[in-house]
Design an enzyme around this catalytic site. Structure first.
Site, PDB file in Angstrom:
ATOM      1  N   GLY A  33      19.525 -18.419 -22.812  1.00  0.00           N
ATOM      2  CA  GLY A  33      18.981 -17.538 -21.803  1.00  0.00           C
ATOM      3  C   GLY A  33      17.863 -17.825 -20.454  1.00  0.00           C
ATOM      4  O   GLY A  33      17.852 -17.433 -19.496  1.00  0.00           O
ATOM      5  N   HIS A 127       2.337  -6.773   0.790  1.00  0.00           N
ATOM      6  CA  HIS A 127       0.728  -5.548   0.724  1.00  0.00           C
ATOM      7  C   HIS A 127      -0.597  -5.592   1.563  1.00  0.00           C
ATOM      8  O   HIS A 127      -0.935  -4.228   1.773  1.00  0.00           O
ATOM      9  CB  HIS A 127       0.855  -5.443  -0.877  1.00  0.00           C
ATOM     10  CG  HIS A 127      -0.988  -4.819  -1.763  1.00  0.00           C
ATOM     11  ND1 HIS A 127       0.347  -3.365  -1.855  1.00  0.00           N
ATOM     12  CD2 HIS A 127      -1.633  -4.620  -2.504  1.00  0.00           C
ATOM     13  CE1 HIS A 127      -0.802  -2.418  -1.758  1.00  0.00           C
ATOM     14  NE2 HIS A 127      -1.852  -3.584  -2.817  1.00  0.00           N
ATOM     15  N   ASP A 169      -3.084   5.905   0.602  1.00  0.00           N
ATOM     16  CA  ASP A 169      -4.857   6.029   0.152  1.00  0.00           C
ATOM     17  C   ASP A 169      -4.992   5.355   1.065  1.00  0.00           C
ATOM     18  O   ASP A 169      -4.393   5.356   2.363  1.00  0.00           O
ATOM     19  CB  ASP A 169      -4.247   5.016  -0.929  1.00  0.00           C
ATOM     20  CG  ASP A 169      -3.635   3.568  -1.137  1.00  0.00           C
ATOM     21  OD1 ASP A 169      -3.317   2.951   0.262  1.00  0.00           O
ATOM     22  OD2 ASP A 169      -2.288   3.485  -1.697  1.00  0.00           O
ATOM     23  N   LYS A 193      -7.040   7.503  -3.353  1.00  0.00           N
ATOM     24  CA  LYS A 193      -6.612   7.978  -4.302  1.00  0.00           C
ATOM     25  C   LYS A 193      -7.369   7.067  -4.955  1.00  0.00           C
ATOM     26  O   LYS A 193      -8.323   5.859  -5.009  1.00  0.00           O
ATOM     27  CB  LYS A 193      -4.958   8.246  -4.746  1.00  0.00           C
ATOM     28  CG  LYS A 193      -4.691   6.469  -4.403  1.00  0.00           C
ATOM     29  CD  LYS A 193      -3.604   5.654  -4.618  1.00  0.00           C
ATOM     30  CE  LYS A 193      -2.858   4.339  -5.052  1.00  0.00           C
ATOM     31  NZ  LYS A 193      -2.032   4.208  -4.221  1.00  0.00           N
ATOM     32  N   ARG A 195      -6.585   4.873  -9.466  1.00  0.00           N
ATOM     33  CA  ARG A 195      -5.713   5.106 -10.766  1.00  0.00           C
ATOM     34  C   ARG A 195      -6.604   4.786 -11.895  1.00  0.00           C
ATOM     35  O   ARG A 195      -6.708   3.639 -11.863  1.00  0.00           O
ATOM     36  CB  ARG A 195      -5.182   3.134 -10.236  1.00  0.00           C
ATOM     37  CG  ARG A 195      -4.355   3.321  -9.083  1.00  0.00           C
ATOM     38  CD  ARG A 195      -3.162   2.156  -9.604  1.00  0.00           C
ATOM     39  NE  ARG A 195      -2.561   2.433  -8.218  1.00  0.00           N
ATOM     40  CZ  ARG A 195      -1.076   3.116  -8.420  1.00  0.00           C
ATOM     41  NH1 ARG A 195      -0.801   3.755  -9.168  1.00  0.00           N
ATOM     42  NH2 ARG A 195      -0.108   2.861  -7.400  1.00  0.00           N
ATOM     43  N   ASP A 224       6.725   2.884  -6.287  1.00  0.00           N
ATOM     44  CA  ASP A 224       7.200   1.699  -7.668  1.00  0.00           C
ATOM     45  C   ASP A 224       7.615   2.324  -8.279  1.00  0.00           C
ATOM     46  O   ASP A 224       8.612   3.717  -8.554  1.00  0.00           O
ATOM     47  CB  ASP A 224       5.608   0.758  -7.844  1.00  0.00           C
ATOM     48  CG  ASP A 224       6.641  -0.012  -9.440  1.00  0.00           C
ATOM     49  OD1 ASP A 224       7.203   0.007  -9.720  1.00  0.00           O
ATOM     50  OD2 ASP A 224       5.133  -0.802  -9.658  1.00  0.00           O
ATOM     51  N   THR A 225       6.704   3.200  -9.273  1.00  0.00           N
ATOM     52  CA  THR A 225       6.777   4.512 -10.270  1.00  0.00           C
ATOM     53  C   THR A 225       7.007   5.644  -9.122  1.00  0.00           C
ATOM     54  O   THR A 225       7.639   6.734  -9.803  1.00  0.00           O
ATOM     55  CB  THR A 225       6.137   4.733 -10.673  1.00  0.00           C
ATOM     56  OG1 THR A 225       4.898   5.369 -10.415  1.00  0.00           O
ATOM     57  CG2 THR A 225       5.542   3.302 -12.524  1.00  0.00           C
ATOM     58  N   GLY A 227       4.506   7.670  -8.139  1.00  0.00           N
ATOM     59  CA  GLY A 227       3.352   8.675  -9.246  1.00  0.00           C
ATOM     60  C   GLY A 227       2.818   8.692  -7.258  1.00  0.00           C
ATOM     61  O   GLY A 227       2.278  10.094  -7.537  1.00  0.00           O
ATOM     62  N   THR A 228       2.289   7.983  -7.117  1.00  0.00           N
ATOM     63  CA  THR A 228       1.758   7.957  -5.983  1.00  0.00           C
ATOM     64  C   THR A 228       1.853   9.407  -4.656  1.00  0.00           C
ATOM     65  O   THR A 228       1.653  10.549  -3.884  1.00  0.00           O
ATOM     66  CB  THR A 228       1.630   6.854  -4.931  1.00  0.00           C
ATOM     67  OG1 THR A 228       0.613   5.823  -5.785  1.00  0.00           O
ATOM     68  CG2 THR A 228       0.132   7.136  -4.196  1.00  0.00           C
TER      69      THR A 228
END
Ligand code: R5P
Length: 316
Positions: A33, A127, A169, A193, A195, A224-225, A227-228
């Protein structure tokens, strides 16, 4: 990323009269690997702009691949390396938010800078702007605002006055204000928001411009997911927005986010800082539109190649 690199090379040639060869690093795997990186052509005494996707196939493999390739380039006697990382992974973990956790963004900086041939980094919408301070070498942090603003102006035309820019946010408020200004607006709407756990976002409050009867445009650095953004999109519809769009520089879409965005009829614009193949783009064309960033990258490489070039004007 090869498609992006090809396009950058074409733009450099057609728009800036710069002829830069494009070589591909060859990666192989040993049976256990471990990875091997090989520079197939000589690069001796040349300055290398090394474009690398930091999310694929996953952030950790991408990181190792980048470190190995940087080492291979150094040992191939390059004059220097400018890392072009449109999306910088591990950048969200930029402080100790609880006891006994790492500052992963700082680890990244230390690993990258352990190779003295790396002279500079070009990235986009980090970010947090202050992440540049983790590096002792120059970091050009481009922003995709201008390319999104142009896309929205083309899309909405005479309806642009009905657009309200929304940040999902508090941390994104400065960014959203700059974006709104580019669209000729003075106010924005701000969600707060929290988390409660990793990858879960909960809305706490809403302030600023009202979106009733308006077109709400969310602006964020990362999805990303999802969700926000999805949570805020629902809330904006409940508040009476006639249409809701999201613009985000980096579309990660983990955990099957695509299925949810598609099912909910969301409309999302993302750059190709995380490149996707044709099959992916076609499968997600009903909700996701690519806003290409090759011109921005090519222009920044051009400016970085000049004595006295200016990168800041590209994002202003
Ligand atoms: C967080 O501060 C970022 O700006 C994004 O809002 C966040 O990373 C999005 O994550 P998710 O899509 O998983 O909610």
């Amino acid at each position: 990323m090869h498609e992006v690199a090809d396009r950058i090379v074409t733009i450099l040639k057609e728009e800036h009269d710069l002829i830069y060869p494009h070589h591909r690093i060859v990666y192989e795997r040993f049976a256990n690997g471990e990875m091997l990186a090989h520079v197939p052509e000589t690069v001796r005494r040349q300055h290398v702009f090394f474009l690398h996707p930091m999310q694929h196939p996953n952030p950790s493999d991408a990181l190792i691949a980048m470190l190995l390739a940087n080492d291979a380039l150094k040992r191939a006697s390059v004059a220097g390396i400018t890392l072009v990382l449109p999306y910088m992974t591990y950048s969200r973990q930029d402080r100790k938010h609880m006891a006994r956790v790492p500052i992963s963004a700082r680890c990244m900086a230390d690993l990258i800078q352990s190779n003295e041939a790396v002279e500079k980094i070009i990235t986009a919408d980090m970010h947090a702007d202050q992440l540049q301070g983790f590096y002792d070498i120059p970091v050009d942090n481009l922003t995709s605002m201008k390319i999104f603003a142009k896309r929205l102006a083309d899309k909405f035309g005479a309806r642009l006055p009905d657009v309200v820019v929304v940040t999902p946010d508090l941390g994104g408020a400065v960014r959203a204000r700059r974006f709104a200004k580019m669209l000729g607006k003075s106010g924005i709407a701000i969600y707060e928001k929290t988390r409660p756990e990793h990858n879960v976002a909960e809305i706490l409050s809403y302030t600023g411009e009202e979106v009733y009867g308006k077109i709400a445009v969310l602006f964020d650095d990362i999805i990303d997911t999802g969700g926000t953004i999805r949570g805020v999109m629902h809330s904006l519809k409940e508040r009476g927005a006639v249409d809701v769009y999201a613009c985000a520089t980096h579309g990660i879409f983990s955990g099957g986010a695509e299925v949810k965005f598609k099912a909910e009829g969301c409309k999302v614009f993302c750059t190709n800082s995380i490149p996707r193949d044709k099959a992916y783009r076609e499968a997600n064309a009903s909700w996701l539109e690519k806003v290409p960033m090759e011109s921005l990258l090519a222009d920044s490489i051009f400016e970085a190649s000049l004595v006295g070039g200016s990168v800041s004007k590209l994002s202003a």
